[in-house]
Write an enzyme that holds these catalytic residues in place. Structure first.
Site, short mmCIF file in Angstrom:
data_model
loop_
_atom_site.label_atom_id
_atom_site.label_comp_id
_atom_site.label_asym_id
_atom_site.label_seq_id
_atom_site.Cartn_x
_atom_site.Cartn_y
_atom_site.Cartn_z
N VAL A 110 -11.06 2.61 -3.46
CA VAL A 110 -10.54 2.11 -4.79
C VAL A 110 -11.74 1.24 -5.12
O VAL A 110 -11.72 0.07 -4.64
CB VAL A 110 -9.18 1.68 -4.98
CG1 VAL A 110 -8.75 1.25 -6.22
CG2 VAL A 110 -8.29 2.88 -4.74
N ASP A 128 0.67 -1.43 -0.15
CA ASP A 128 0.08 -0.03 0.02
C ASP A 128 0.86 1.25 -0.12
O ASP A 128 1.82 1.13 0.63
CB ASP A 128 -0.93 0.11 1.14
CG ASP A 128 -1.99 1.00 1.20
OD1 ASP A 128 -3.22 0.56 1.04
OD2 ASP A 128 -1.75 2.20 1.23
N ILE A 129 0.41 2.22 -0.76
CA ILE A 129 1.35 3.45 -1.00
C ILE A 129 1.13 3.99 0.34
O ILE A 129 2.14 5.18 0.70
CB ILE A 129 0.78 4.20 -1.98
CG1 ILE A 129 1.74 5.09 -2.52
CG2 ILE A 129 -0.37 5.05 -1.71
CD1 ILE A 129 1.40 5.61 -3.99
N ASN A 161 -13.18 -3.38 2.39
CA ASN A 161 -14.10 -2.42 2.63
C ASN A 161 -14.88 -2.41 1.24
O ASN A 161 -14.42 -2.70 0.01
CB ASN A 161 -13.16 -0.97 2.67
CG ASN A 161 -12.08 -1.02 3.76
OD1 ASN A 161 -12.63 -1.70 4.91
ND2 ASN A 161 -11.11 -0.49 3.50
N HIS A 169 -10.06 -5.41 -3.48
CA HIS A 169 -8.81 -5.75 -2.91
C HIS A 169 -8.91 -6.18 -1.50
O HIS A 169 -9.63 -5.76 -0.86
CB HIS A 169 -7.97 -4.46 -2.96
CG HIS A 169 -8.58 -3.19 -2.25
ND1 HIS A 169 -9.60 -2.36 -3.14
CD2 HIS A 169 -8.42 -2.58 -1.33
CE1 HIS A 169 -9.74 -1.37 -2.50
NE2 HIS A 169 -9.13 -1.47 -1.45
P1 5GP Z 1 -9.72 0.99 0.08
O1 5GP Z 1 -9.99 2.26 1.04
O2 5GP Z 1 -10.39 1.16 -1.02
O3 5GP Z 1 -10.04 -0.10 1.03
O4 5GP Z 1 -8.32 0.99 0.03
C1 5GP Z 1 -7.59 1.62 -0.89
C2 5GP Z 1 -6.10 1.45 -0.73
O5 5GP Z 1 -5.44 1.73 -1.91
C3 5GP Z 1 -5.78 2.76 0.58
O6 5GP Z 1 -5.09 2.05 1.49
C4 5GP Z 1 -4.70 3.50 -0.40
O7 5GP Z 1 -3.67 3.88 0.46
C5 5GP Z 1 -4.18 2.53 -1.14
N1 5GP Z 1 -3.75 3.29 -2.73
C6 5GP Z 1 -4.21 4.29 -3.30
N2 5GP Z 1 -3.73 4.43 -4.52
C7 5GP Z 1 -2.70 3.80 -4.39
C8 5GP Z 1 -1.60 3.62 -5.48
O8 5GP Z 1 -1.51 4.48 -6.33
N3 5GP Z 1 -0.59 2.69 -5.08
C9 5GP Z 1 -0.69 1.92 -4.25
N4 5GP Z 1 0.30 1.02 -4.09
N5 5GP Z 1 -1.70 1.92 -3.26
C10 5GP Z 1 -2.76 2.83 -3.29
#
Ligand code: 5GP
Ligand code: ZN
Length: 118
Positions: A96, A30-31, A87, A100
């Site tokens: 996103v 994760d970034i 989520n 995932h």
């Molecule tokens: P969500 O909130 O949708 O469950 O999690 C999305 C995750 O994607 C977040 O933890 C966020 O930090 C990660 N994320 C968003 N953009 C990027 C990216 O460009 N690269 C990486 N490696 N992770 C990302």
């Protein structure tokens, strides 16, 4: 899906710190890590949310979970333990819209707390 961030990561159009890849799955760091270990495991095929999984995705869903345990072992967190999280949509905190699995570990995550705001 052409404008999906995670599809672009799978395609290599956006760089990522890859942990694991096979014919169906991709895993990367994760970034914006929320723990010392914070990885994301995704199917290569674009599926928006957990709620969009259907019966024909059963094998893929099983593979996703089984490989998540493998990836946790690769990351060295299996023995101490880790938190997995999917989520779903806005109330679930999904940002996103490409399904995932989060793997969080490397520290004691503690009990899950959902604050009641309204
Ligand atoms: P969500 O909130 O949708 O469950 O999690 C999305 C995750 O994607 C977040 O933890 C966020 O930090 C990660 N994320 C968003 N953009 C990027 C990216 O460009 N690269 C990486 N490696 N992770 C990302
Ligand atoms: Zn996608």
């Amino acid at each position: 899906m052409s404008d999906c961030l995670f599809c672009k990561i799978v395609a290599g159009d956006i760089p990522s710190n890859k942990i694991y890849e096979d014919a169906h799955l991709f895993a990367f760091h994760d970034i914006n890590p929320q723990a010392p270990v914070h990885a994301l495991v995704i199917p290569k095929r674009h599926i928006e949310t957990l709620d969009d999984l259907t019966e024909p995705d059963r094998e893929l869903a099983g593979h996703l979970l089984e490989r998540t345990t493998h990836i946790a072992r690769l990351l060295g967190v299996a023995e101490a333990g880790y938190r997995t999280m999917i989520n779903t949509r806005s109330d679930g905190g999904q940002e996103v819209y490409h399904i995932h699995v989060h793997i969080l570990g490397g520290k004691r995550i503690g009990p899950m707390v959902c604050r009641q705001s309204s």
